[in-house]
Design a protein around this motif. Structure first.
Motif, PDB file in Angstrom:
ATOM      1  N   GLU A  99       0.889  -1.113   0.033  1.00 53.88           N
ATOM      2  CA  GLU A  99      -0.260  -0.219   0.164  1.00 53.88           C
ATOM      3  C   GLU A  99       0.515   1.511  -0.312  1.00 53.88           C
ATOM      4  OE1 GLU A  99      -3.060  -2.242   2.731  1.00 53.88           O
ATOM      5  OE2 GLU A  99      -1.080  -2.039   3.306  1.00 53.88           O
ATOM      6  N   ARG A 100       2.063   1.269   0.480  1.00 52.84           N
ATOM      7  CA  ARG A 100       2.290   2.258  -0.155  1.00 52.84           C
ATOM      8  C   ARG A 100       3.422   2.057  -0.716  1.00 52.84           C
ATOM      9  NH1 ARG A 100       5.824   3.673   5.387  1.00 52.84           N
ATOM     10  NH2 ARG A 100       4.525   2.262   6.966  1.00 52.84           N
ATOM     11  N   THR A 101       2.750   1.898  -2.553  1.00 52.74           N
ATOM     12  CA  THR A 101       3.678   2.292  -3.519  1.00 52.74           C
ATOM     13  C   THR A 101       2.290   3.064  -4.507  1.00 52.74           C
ATOM     14  OG1 THR A 101       3.037  -0.441  -4.356  1.00 52.74           O
ATOM     15  CG2 THR A 101       5.467   0.040  -3.338  1.00 52.74           C
ATOM     16  N   LYS A 102       2.525   3.172  -5.499  1.00 52.34           N
ATOM     17  CA  LYS A 102       1.465   3.171  -6.290  1.00 52.34           C
ATOM     18  C   LYS A 102       0.366   1.914  -7.276  1.00 52.34           C
ATOM     19  CE  LYS A 102       3.607   7.972  -7.772  1.00 52.34           C
ATOM     20  NZ  LYS A 102       4.106   8.621  -9.653  1.00 52.34           N
ATOM     21  N   ALA A 103       1.241   1.049  -7.252  1.00 52.53           N
ATOM     22  CA  ALA A 103       1.007   0.013  -7.389  1.00 52.53           C
ATOM     23  C   ALA A 103      -0.315  -0.433  -6.573  1.00 52.53           C
ATOM     24  CB  ALA A 103       1.715  -0.814  -8.304  1.00 52.53           C
ATOM     25  N   ASN A 133      -3.916  -4.015   4.556  1.00 54.41           N
ATOM     26  CA  ASN A 133      -3.961  -5.584   4.292  1.00 54.41           C
ATOM     27  C   ASN A 133      -2.535  -6.455   5.119  1.00 54.41           C
ATOM     28  OD1 ASN A 133      -1.877  -4.379   2.907  1.00 54.41           O
ATOM     29  ND2 ASN A 133      -1.787  -6.915   1.479  1.00 54.41           N
ATOM     30  N   GLN A 134      -1.868  -4.965   5.720  1.00 48.27           N
ATOM     31  CA  GLN A 134      -1.050  -5.804   6.474  1.00 48.27           C
ATOM     32  C   GLN A 134       0.240  -4.798   7.065  1.00 48.27           C
ATOM     33  OE1 GLN A 134       1.919  -6.538   3.467  1.00 48.27           O
ATOM     34  NE2 GLN A 134       2.526  -5.002   1.932  1.00 48.27           N
ATOM     35  N   GLN A 135       0.078  -3.297   7.000  1.00 52.31           N
ATOM     36  CA  GLN A 135       1.009  -2.100   7.468  1.00 52.31           C
ATOM     37  C   GLN A 135       0.287  -2.361   9.162  1.00 52.31           C
ATOM     38  OE1 GLN A 135       2.929  -0.511   6.170  1.00 52.31           O
ATOM     39  NE2 GLN A 135       2.483  -1.531   4.058  1.00 52.31           N
ATOM     40  N   PRO A 136       0.957  -2.588  10.500  1.00 56.12           N
ATOM     41  CA  PRO A 136       0.931  -2.179  11.317  1.00 56.12           C
ATOM     42  C   PRO A 136       0.022  -1.178  12.012  1.00 56.12           C
ATOM     43  CG  PRO A 136       2.921  -2.639  10.851  1.00 56.12           C
ATOM     44  CD  PRO A 136       2.761  -2.327  10.108  1.00 56.12           C
ATOM     45  N   ILE A 137      -1.035  -1.478  12.586  1.00 53.30           N
ATOM     46  CA  ILE A 137      -2.260  -0.619  13.053  1.00 53.30           C
ATOM     47  C   ILE A 137      -2.093   0.137  13.654  1.00 53.30           C
ATOM     48  CG2 ILE A 137      -4.057  -0.377  14.804  1.00 53.30           C
ATOM     49  CD1 ILE A 137      -4.892  -3.543  14.453  1.00 53.30           C
ATOM     50  N   ASN A 138      -2.023   1.689  13.925  1.00 53.22           N
ATOM     51  CA  ASN A 138      -1.524   2.480  14.275  1.00 53.22           C
ATOM     52  C   ASN A 138      -0.284   3.405  13.385  1.00 53.22           C
ATOM     53  OD1 ASN A 138      -3.670   2.999  15.574  1.00 53.22           O
ATOM     54  ND2 ASN A 138      -2.763   1.676  17.694  1.00 53.22           N
ATOM     55  N   SER A 139       0.168   2.228  12.173  1.00 50.24           N
ATOM     56  CA  SER A 139       1.245   3.117  11.648  1.00 50.24           C
ATOM     57  C   SER A 139       0.835   4.216  10.695  1.00 50.24           C
ATOM     58  CB  SER A 139       1.537   1.961  10.900  1.00 50.24           C
ATOM     59  OG  SER A 139       0.986   1.246  10.109  1.00 50.24           O
ATOM     60  N   SER A 140       2.001   4.677  10.705  1.00 46.26           N
ATOM     61  CA  SER A 140       1.293   6.105   9.541  1.00 46.26           C
ATOM     62  C   SER A 140       2.220   6.430   8.767  1.00 46.26           C
ATOM     63  CB  SER A 140       1.097   7.403  10.262  1.00 46.26           C
ATOM     64  OG  SER A 140       1.997   7.619  10.353  1.00 46.26           O
ATOM     65  N   TRP A 141       2.062   6.616   6.933  1.00 48.32           N
ATOM     66  CA  TRP A 141       2.910   7.289   6.001  1.00 48.32           C
ATOM     67  C   TRP A 141       1.893   7.870   4.735  1.00 48.32           C
ATOM     68  CZ3 TRP A 141      -0.010   2.458   7.179  1.00 48.32           C
ATOM     69  CH2 TRP A 141      -0.957   2.108   5.741  1.00 48.32           C
ATOM     70  N   ARG A 142       2.837   8.428   4.121  1.00 53.23           N
ATOM     71  CA  ARG A 142       2.286   9.625   3.441  1.00 53.23           C
ATOM     72  C   ARG A 142       2.220   8.972   1.574  1.00 53.23           C
ATOM     73  NH1 ARG A 142       3.537  15.344   3.845  1.00 53.23           N
ATOM     74  NH2 ARG A 142       3.842  15.638   6.254  1.00 53.23           N
ATOM     75  N   ASN A 143       1.214   9.259   1.066  1.00 61.26           N
ATOM     76  CA  ASN A 143       0.684   8.496   0.174  1.00 61.26           C
ATOM     77  C   ASN A 143       1.979   8.545  -1.143  1.00 61.26           C
ATOM     78  OD1 ASN A 143      -1.132   8.913  -2.914  1.00 61.26           O
ATOM     79  ND2 ASN A 143      -2.604   7.733  -1.548  1.00 61.26           N
ATOM     80  N   ALA A 144       1.639   7.300  -1.844  1.00 59.33           N
ATOM     81  CA  ALA A 144       2.114   7.236  -3.061  1.00 59.33           C
ATOM     82  C   ALA A 144       2.499   8.515  -4.122  1.00 59.33           C
ATOM     83  CB  ALA A 144       1.993   6.000  -3.608  1.00 59.33           C
ATOM     84  N   PHE A 145       0.675   8.526  -3.950  1.00 55.62           N
ATOM     85  CA  PHE A 145       0.588   9.775  -5.327  1.00 55.62           C
ATOM     86  C   PHE A 145       0.801  11.044  -4.812  1.00 55.62           C
ATOM     87  CE2 PHE A 145      -1.355   6.172  -6.509  1.00 55.62           C
ATOM     88  CZ  PHE A 145      -1.108   6.379  -8.287  1.00 55.62           C
ATOM     89  N   THR A 146       0.822  11.411  -3.743  1.00 55.26           N
ATOM     90  CA  THR A 146       1.129  12.694  -3.054  1.00 55.26           C
ATOM     91  C   THR A 146       1.272  13.215  -1.497  1.00 55.26           C
ATOM     92  OG1 THR A 146      -0.132  14.780  -2.625  1.00 55.26           O
ATOM     93  CG2 THR A 146      -1.382  12.893  -2.275  1.00 55.26           C
ATOM     94  N   SER A 147       2.613  13.321  -0.816  1.00 51.52           N
ATOM     95  CA  SER A 147       3.027  13.988   0.305  1.00 51.52           C
ATOM     96  C   SER A 147       1.292  14.677   0.791  1.00 51.52           C
ATOM     97  CB  SER A 147       4.174  14.957   0.371  1.00 51.52           C
ATOM     98  OG  SER A 147       3.569  16.445  -0.155  1.00 51.52           O
TER      99      SER A 147
END
Length: 214
Positions: A99-103, A133-147
């Motif tokens: 989910e951290r990638t565009k694909a 589907n696999q990222q740990p609960i409460n984890s956060s990240w920037r979307n692959a398409f836009t910060s």
């Protein structure tokens, strides 16, 4: 498809939400109410219909290689009602996508909270609360398409598939955590079940959504 970017540059004309004391209702799907919700199509159409589920009415979403959502323009002062509350259920998770990638930017269920940048449209931002589907609960990240879009995994994996889950999240604190500054007011809330990047299928249920005090 740049779903995140498209959401956060929507021209927002805030509508009045249903307010009772310290609760501001955004979605009243349990009452069969779709008032104020508008459709946004990115790539194919996810079907959204009100249906009975376990004795109550909810919004059913069905996606097959598609990405479209529903959004509602609102005006929320996070100083007064900073916490987002909702219920949801998924029937299956997506598997194998990063989910951290565009694909892999697909989710069986997600709720957007959109903050408009006003005249500085390039500062329009969004927080996505997702069932990962696999990222740990409460984890956060920037979307692959836009910060300008931050992702937060509220649920993850298969442990609670098929079960109604009650969720709450402090939007004000989440914004500070992701963007490192105080948020402005919330201008829209959106929901989306999407599988256009992975070509998969997913179904989910959305219950009522509201803002309230801590």
């Amino acid at each position: 498809m740049k779903k995140q970017l498209s959401w956060i540059v929507i021209c927002l004309l805030p509508l009045t939400a249903w307010a009772v004391n310290d609760r501001i209702d955004i979605a009243r799907f349990s009452q069969g109410d779709l008032g104020g919700w508008q459709r946004k199509v990115f790539s194919g159409e996810t079907a959204y219909t009100l249906r009975e589920a376990e004795g109550k009415t909810a919004l059913f979403a069905q996606s097959q290689s598609s990405a479209s959502g529903l959004f509602r323009e609102v005006s929320i002062d996070l100083n007064k009602t900073p916490v987002l509350y909702w219920t949801w259920k998924i029937d299956t998770t997506l598997t194998g996508n990063d989910e951290r990638t565009k694909a892999g930017d697909d989710y069986p269920a997600r709720i957007y909270v959109v903050f408009s940048g006003g005249m500085m449209f390039w500062r329009t931002r969004a927080i996505n609360y997702v069932w990962s589907n696999q990222q740990p609960i409460n984890s956060s990240w920037r979307n692959a398409f836009t910060s300008n879009a931050g992702m937060i995994a509220v649920q993850s994996g298969t442990d609670h598939v098929g079960r109604w889950m009650k969720q709450s999240s402090d939007v004000c604190a989440d914004y500070q955590r992701i963007f490192g500054e105080e948020p402005g007011q919330v201008d829209a809330v959106a929901i989306m079940t999407d599988t256009d990047n992975t070509g998969a299928a997913a179904t989910a249920w959305y219950g009522d959504i509201w803002f309230g005090a801590r």
